[in-house]
Design a protein around this motif. Structure first.
Motif, short mmCIF file in Angstrom:
data_model
loop_
_atom_site.label_atom_id
_atom_site.label_comp_id
_atom_site.label_asym_id
_atom_site.label_seq_id
_atom_site.Cartn_x
_atom_site.Cartn_y
_atom_site.Cartn_z
N HIS A 172 69.54 19.84 25.61
CA HIS A 172 68.82 18.82 24.86
C HIS A 172 67.43 19.33 24.50
O HIS A 172 66.71 19.86 25.35
N LEU A 173 67.07 19.20 23.22
CA LEU A 173 65.72 19.46 22.74
C LEU A 173 65.10 18.12 22.37
O LEU A 173 65.64 17.41 21.51
N PRO A 174 64.00 17.74 22.98
CA PRO A 174 63.41 16.43 22.68
C PRO A 174 62.83 16.38 21.27
O PRO A 174 62.69 17.40 20.60
N MET A 175 62.46 15.19 20.84
CA MET A 175 61.95 14.96 19.49
C MET A 175 60.68 15.77 19.24
O MET A 175 59.73 15.75 20.02
N ALA A 176 60.69 16.53 18.14
CA ALA A 176 59.55 17.37 17.76
C ALA A 176 59.79 17.92 16.36
O ALA A 176 60.94 17.95 15.89
N PRO A 177 58.75 18.36 15.67
CA PRO A 177 58.95 18.99 14.36
C PRO A 177 59.63 20.35 14.52
O PRO A 177 59.22 21.15 15.36
N ARG A 178 60.66 20.59 13.70
CA ARG A 178 61.41 21.85 13.81
C ARG A 178 61.89 22.31 12.43
O ARG A 178 62.00 21.51 11.51
N LEU A 179 62.17 23.58 12.35
CA LEU A 179 62.75 24.17 11.14
C LEU A 179 64.25 24.32 11.36
O LEU A 179 64.68 24.94 12.34
N LEU A 180 65.04 23.78 10.43
CA LEU A 180 66.50 23.90 10.49
C LEU A 180 66.94 24.82 9.36
O LEU A 180 66.60 24.60 8.20
N LEU A 181 67.70 25.85 9.72
CA LEU A 181 68.21 26.80 8.72
C LEU A 181 69.72 26.65 8.61
O LEU A 181 70.45 26.80 9.60
N PHE A 182 70.19 26.35 7.41
CA PHE A 182 71.62 26.28 7.12
C PHE A 182 71.92 27.42 6.14
O PHE A 182 71.59 27.34 4.96
N LYS A 183 72.53 28.49 6.65
CA LYS A 183 72.75 29.67 5.82
C LYS A 183 74.09 29.61 5.09
O LYS A 183 75.01 28.91 5.50
N ALA A 184 74.17 30.43 4.04
CA ALA A 184 75.38 30.45 3.22
C ALA A 184 76.60 30.96 3.98
O ALA A 184 77.73 30.66 3.62
N ASP A 185 76.37 31.73 5.06
CA ASP A 185 77.50 32.23 5.84
C ASP A 185 78.08 31.17 6.78
O ASP A 185 79.04 31.43 7.51
N GLY A 186 77.47 29.96 6.78
CA GLY A 186 77.97 28.88 7.61
C GLY A 186 77.28 28.75 8.95
O GLY A 186 77.63 27.89 9.74
N SER A 187 76.27 29.57 9.21
CA SER A 187 75.55 29.48 10.47
C SER A 187 74.43 28.44 10.37
O SER A 187 73.91 28.16 9.30
N VAL A 188 74.06 27.89 11.54
CA VAL A 188 72.99 26.90 11.62
C VAL A 188 72.09 27.30 12.78
O VAL A 188 72.57 27.67 13.85
N SER A 189 70.78 27.24 12.57
CA SER A 189 69.85 27.56 13.66
C SER A 189 68.65 26.63 13.62
O SER A 189 68.25 26.14 12.57
N VAL A 190 68.11 26.38 14.81
CA VAL A 190 66.99 25.45 14.99
C VAL A 190 65.80 26.26 15.51
O VAL A 190 65.91 26.94 16.55
N HIS A 191 64.65 26.17 14.82
CA HIS A 191 63.50 27.00 15.15
C HIS A 191 62.26 26.15 15.44
O HIS A 191 62.07 25.10 14.83
N ALA A 192 61.42 26.66 16.35
CA ALA A 192 60.09 26.12 16.58
C ALA A 192 59.08 27.06 15.94
O ALA A 192 59.44 28.10 15.38
N ASP A 193 57.80 26.72 16.05
CA ASP A 193 56.77 27.53 15.42
C ASP A 193 56.26 28.62 16.37
O ASP A 193 55.09 28.97 16.37
N ASP A 194 57.14 29.14 17.21
CA ASP A 194 56.80 30.25 18.10
C ASP A 194 58.08 31.01 18.40
O ASP A 194 59.06 30.89 17.68
N ARG A 195 58.12 31.84 19.41
CA ARG A 195 59.28 32.61 19.85
C ARG A 195 59.75 33.64 18.82
O ARG A 195 60.91 34.05 18.83
N ALA A 196 58.85 34.02 17.92
CA ALA A 196 59.19 35.01 16.88
C ALA A 196 60.44 34.58 16.12
O ALA A 196 60.51 33.48 15.60
N TYR A 197 61.46 35.45 16.08
CA TYR A 197 62.65 35.16 15.29
C TYR A 197 63.69 34.36 16.05
O TYR A 197 64.65 33.86 15.47
N LYS A 198 63.56 34.25 17.37
CA LYS A 198 64.63 33.68 18.19
C LYS A 198 64.71 32.17 18.03
O LYS A 198 63.72 31.47 18.24
#
Length: 220
Positions: A19-45
């Motif tokens: 569980h990730l609690p409520m916060a501003p995040r970047l969601l990436l939906f790529k053309a290859d069908g992958s989905v990733s959730v990012h914060a404003d740190d942790r470099a690329y991970k």
């Protein structure tokens, strides 16, 4: 690619739960069908992600990403969307680094005399049954030399050149063939193995090759 910046929480439901609690995040939906959730740190991970194939279902404030094979889910609870855009990036040409093996091979083949006075090029990408040898050439005595080029010379590269030499020395038209292992950096273990097998080692200076400098690499 779809980029969404949203204030959201994320729940992963599958073999494990997270569980990730409520916060501003970047969601990436790529053309290859992958989905990733990012914060404003942790470099690329990403904080969480799902590899393709995935399917997204948007139901008002709840977005559900379901994996097509495992059934695992990412459940995104959306409180606010701050940005939502889609972009066509097209086919990526891939990463090209300065000084990679292909360019080193091209430069060395063009200036084969870097290996020694009187050396001559036979062919780049000389074909064998297990793949092409980077450079096949002749030394000042007319003997055939197979050159394997790496950016970083490690044991695997010496093993690869050894296999090439075994095949090349079966060809009476070019045998005997000796080997030279060339790289910008050669690991000590690789040098020891190469020396033990009668393979020469050359440290290539990429800047000198590119600038056609008079300095020659050291041949051991």
């Amino acid at each position: 690619m779809r980029l969404v910046i949203a204030r959201c929480s994320v729940d992963y439901v599958g073999r494990l739960t997270a569980h990730l609690p409520m916060a501003p995040r970047l969601l990436l939906f790529k053309a290859d069908g992958s989905v990733s959730v990012h914060a404003d740190d942790r470099a690329y991970k990403p904080l969480n992600w799902m590899n393709p194939p995935c399917k997204l279902r948007e139901d008002d404030k709840t977005w559900t990403v379901t994996h097509g094979k495992t059934g695992e889910k990412l459940i995104l609870t959306i409180e606010e969307i701050m940005h939502d855009s889609s972009h066509e990036l097209g086919v990526d040409p891939g990463l090209r680094k300065d000084g990679v093996e292909a360019h080193l091979q091209e430069l060395l083949a063009e200036h084969i005399g870097t290996l020694g006075e009187g050396w001559s090029l036979i062919r780049r990408e000389y074909p064998t049954a297990i793949g092409p040898v980077d450079i096949l050439c002749r030394d000042h005595t007319g003997a055939t030399v197979a050159v394997e080029i790496k950016r970083r010379g490690e044991i695997d590269g010496v093993e690869q050149l050894t296999r090439y030499l075994e095949l090349l020395n079966r060809d009476p038209l070019i045998a005997p063939v000796r080997g030279v292992f060339a790289a910008q950096e050669i690991k000590p273990q690789a040098r020891v193995l190469a020396t033990d097998r009668g393979i020469g080692c050359v440290v290539l200076d990429y800047d000198s090759l590119r600038g056609i400098a008079p300095e020659n690499p050291t041949l051991f």
